[in-house]
Design an enzyme around this catalytic site. Structure first.
Site, PDB file in Angstrom:
ATOM      1  N   HIS A 119      35.659  72.741 104.166  1.00 34.96           N
ATOM      2  CA  HIS A 119      34.250  72.051 105.463  1.00 34.96           C
ATOM      3  C   HIS A 119      34.601  74.015 106.092  1.00 34.96           C
ATOM      4  O   HIS A 119      35.317  74.168 106.191  1.00 34.96           O
ATOM      5  CB  HIS A 119      34.949  71.658 106.607  1.00 34.96           C
ATOM      6  CG  HIS A 119      34.528  70.152 105.867  1.00 34.96           C
ATOM      7  ND1 HIS A 119      35.894  69.662 105.036  1.00 34.96           N
ATOM      8  CD2 HIS A 119      33.743  68.865 106.049  1.00 34.96           C
ATOM      9  CE1 HIS A 119      35.966  68.118 105.124  1.00 34.96           C
ATOM     10  NE2 HIS A 119      34.680  67.743 105.229  1.00 34.96           N
ATOM     11  N   GLU A 250      27.066  62.087  99.945  1.00 36.53           N
ATOM     12  CA  GLU A 250      27.359  62.031  99.333  1.00 36.53           C
ATOM     13  C   GLU A 250      27.774  60.266 100.119  1.00 36.53           C
ATOM     14  O   GLU A 250      27.618  60.907 101.453  1.00 36.53           O
ATOM     15  CB  GLU A 250      29.241  62.792  99.989  1.00 36.53           C
ATOM     16  CG  GLU A 250      30.147  62.244  99.917  1.00 36.53           C
ATOM     17  CD  GLU A 250      31.607  62.876 100.110  1.00 36.53           C
ATOM     18  OE1 GLU A 250      31.924  63.983 100.340  1.00 36.53           O
ATOM     19  OE2 GLU A 250      32.390  61.380 100.593  1.00 36.53           O
ATOM     20  N   ASP A 327      41.565  57.505 101.428  1.00 36.48           N
ATOM     21  CA  ASP A 327      42.115  58.838 100.758  1.00 36.48           C
ATOM     22  C   ASP A 327      43.381  58.209  99.955  1.00 36.48           C
ATOM     23  O   ASP A 327      44.260  59.950 100.345  1.00 36.48           O
ATOM     24  CB  ASP A 327      41.919  59.906 101.732  1.00 36.48           C
ATOM     25  CG  ASP A 327      40.154  60.318 102.023  1.00 36.48           C
ATOM     26  OD1 ASP A 327      39.393  59.036 101.770  1.00 36.48           O
ATOM     27  OD2 ASP A 327      39.119  61.112 103.322  1.00 36.48           O
ATOM     28  N   ASP A 357      39.764  64.457  97.085  1.00 37.85           N
ATOM     29  CA  ASP A 357      39.350  64.484  99.203  1.00 37.85           C
ATOM     30  C   ASP A 357      40.609  63.141  98.994  1.00 37.85           C
ATOM     31  O   ASP A 357      40.435  61.913  99.390  1.00 37.85           O
ATOM     32  CB  ASP A 357      38.022  63.887  99.261  1.00 37.85           C
ATOM     33  CG  ASP A 357      37.859  63.806 100.376  1.00 37.85           C
ATOM     34  OD1 ASP A 357      38.997  64.150 100.675  1.00 37.85           O
ATOM     35  OD2 ASP A 357      36.748  63.426 100.521  1.00 37.85           O
TER      36      ASP A 357
HETATM   37  C1  XLS Z   1      35.343  60.971 104.580  1.00 41.00           C
HETATM   38  C2  XLS Z   1      34.271  62.385 103.632  1.00 41.00           C
HETATM   39  C3  XLS Z   1      34.305  64.122 103.645  1.00 41.00           C
HETATM   40  C4  XLS Z   1      33.609  64.552 102.939  1.00 41.00           C
HETATM   41  C5  XLS Z   1      33.056  65.716 103.316  1.00 41.00           C
HETATM   42  O1  XLS Z   1      34.997  60.211 104.587  1.00 41.00           O
HETATM   43  O2  XLS Z   1      34.801  61.894 102.295  1.00 41.00           O
HETATM   44  O3  XLS Z   1      35.229  64.315 103.784  1.00 41.00           O
HETATM   45  O4  XLS Z   1      33.978  64.444 101.213  1.00 41.00           O
HETATM   46  O5  XLS Z   1      32.694  66.140 104.518  1.00 41.00           O
HETATM   47 CA    CA Z   2      37.215  59.183 102.666  1.00 37.61          CA
HETATM   48 CA    CA Z   3      34.323  62.864 100.158  1.00 36.84          CA
END
Ligand code: XLS
Ligand code: CA
Ligand code: CA
Length: 454
Positions: A119, A250, A327, A357
């Site tokens: 980011h 996304e 994650d 991620d």
């Molecule tokens: C958050 C998202 C973020 C995106 C990018 O939950 O996964 O990390 O992948 O902003």
């Molecule tokens: Ca996530």
């Molecule tokens: Ca993500």
């Protein structure tokens, strides 16, 4: 009460460019015979090994997520950070940001991944004004360009953080305050320029706060109209500067908002259709978000791919029993095999890839944990790729699937599928042939076949 983060393990505030940030860790090697407790190793991922006519590296296109692996501190809603990296002096200085970036590129080189993602705000601190913020970012972008050139590591995707700053509390593209949406537009303008400068192969929009907490204070139609208008400005500027990267949206069902507008793959595809934006975007699917939506791990990957909309994957997993976005690194061979089956069937992910991620657990505090997590996840996907290749080459699962749908290949089935049949014809067929006979779905047969390959 918030506690102070732990002291750094070793001071490195005067780190020179030549300094080694991961002393004692050598580049990770492929060794299929490694002992079970050797985890700084690849047992399956052999970058140049060919699978179905391409190298593993070409199929898998692994990427490291800068925000988790180089900005993550192990903090969670209940406690302060547990992880302080030796190169990090805990400040928001540009010097610290640059040192961190140099550490990251040493990590990529030792791990052997070819891509990274970030980011804008992961790279450089915000200043007092947008102009100052952009100037800070420029310094880090120049260093990133230099490090990319030196190491050959490329940018899989860049994105703008349009959710962390308090100004975005009501959303960015869907804020009730047009001034905030204009700020997001200005930020994305710079983000697209940065992506262009660094050769980002994709540009991601994750609608962090594009959603609602209460329908009582929300005009959902206005929000989505504004979001579409925002994306139209993006398309115009992207074309204007000649940036060729693939735009990706996304999906995520919830968190941080109660309901996110980009709920899941089908919702995002419907939004794109509704506003005539389909040709400009594909999807970046994160399985942890898919399970938050209440679907099986591979559901959104399969749906997006079925409609030619699977652009990239945020390769991670959650703990569906918890219901949070945890994650975690993808370590489940079954899940990675079914994901790779879809990826191989659609002919690969390029220009997308498999972006980790994922964050090490807050209890995994050592530098080696960061390597082990990535190497083990890469290995899991390499196994998934090999399994998928066997499933596809053998063709027996496909044969069973085709058999289940065989009635659509001829007679009334073929005529309905081609749009040539009518309800009167359906009636005639049933009058002649009577009720359909029950047929088995053979689910356990399919599950048993999958287990054979895993
Ligand atoms: C958050 C998202 C973020 C995106 C990018 O939950 O996964 O990390 O992948 O902003
Ligand atoms: Ca996530
Ligand atoms: Ca993500």
């Amino acid at each position: 009460m918030a506690q102070a983060p732990p002291k750094r393990q070793k001071t490195s505030s005067n780190a020179s460019r030549e300094e080694e940030f991961f002393p004692g860790i050598s580049p990770i090697q492929y060794n299929p015979d490694a002992a079970p407790d050797e985890t700084l190793v690849f047992r399956h991922y052999d970058a140049q090994q060919e699978v179905l006519g391409r190298t593993m590296e070409e199929w898998l296109r692994f990427s490291v997520a800068y925000w988790h692996s180089f900005r993550g501190t192990g903090s969670d809603p209940f406690g302060a950070g547990t992880i302080r990296r030796p190169w990090d002096d805990g400040t928001e200085s540009l010097e610290n940001a640059k040192r961190r970036l140099r550490a990251a590129f040493e990590f990529f080189s030792k791990l052997g991944n070819k891509y990274w993602t970030f980011h804008d705000r992961d790279l450089a601190p915000e200043g007092a004004t947008l102009a100052e913020t952009n100037a800070n970012l420029d310094q880090l972008v120049e260093l990133a360009a230099e490090l990319q050139k030196k190491t050959g590591v490329k940018l899989l995707w860049a994105t703008c953080n349009l959710f962390a700053h308090p100004r975005f509390m009501h959303g960015a593209g869907t804020s009730c305050d047009a001034h905030v949406t204009a700020y997001a537009g200005a930020q994305v303008k710079k983000g697209l320029e940065v992506a262009h400068r660094l050769g980002a192969e994709n540009f991601v929009f994750w609608g962090g706060r594009e959603g609602y907490h209460s329908l009582l204070n929300t005009d959902v139609k206005a929000d989505l109209d504004h979001l579409a208008a925002f994306f139209r400005m993006v398309i115009v500027y992207k074309e204007k500067i000649g940036y060729k990267g693939q735009l990706l949206i996304e999906p995520k069902a919830k968190e941080p908002t109660r309901h996110q507008y980009d709920y899941d793959a089908q919702t995002v595809m419907a939004f794109l259709h509704q506003y005539g934006l389909t040709q400009h975007f594909k999807l970046n699917i994160e399985p942890n978000h898919t399970t938050l939506a209440g679907h099986p791990h591979e559901h959104d990957v399969v749906f997006a791919s079925a409609y030619g909309m699977l652009g990239s994957i945020d390769a991670n997993t959650g703990s569906p029993d918890l219901g949070w976005d945890t994650d975690q690194f993808p370590m489940d061979v079954r899940n990675c095999s079914v994901i790779m089956k879809t990826v191989v069937e659609q002919g690969g992910l390029a220009p997308g890839g498999l972006n980790f991620d994922a964050k090490v657990r807050r209890e995994s505090t050592e530098l080696r944990d960061l390597f082990i997590a990535h190497a083990a996840a890469m290995d899991t996907f390499a196994r998934g790729l090999k399994n998928a290749a066997r499933i596809i080459s053998d063709g027996v699962m496909r044969k069973s699937l085709m058999a289940r749908y065989a009635s659509w290949n001829s007679g009334i089935g073929a005529r309905m599928a081609a749009g040539e049949a009518s309800l009167e014809e359906c009636e005639k067929v049933i009058m002649e042939r009577g009720d359909p006979k029950p047929s088995s779905g053979h689910q356990e047969h399919f599950e048993a076949m999958l287990n054979h390959y895993i």
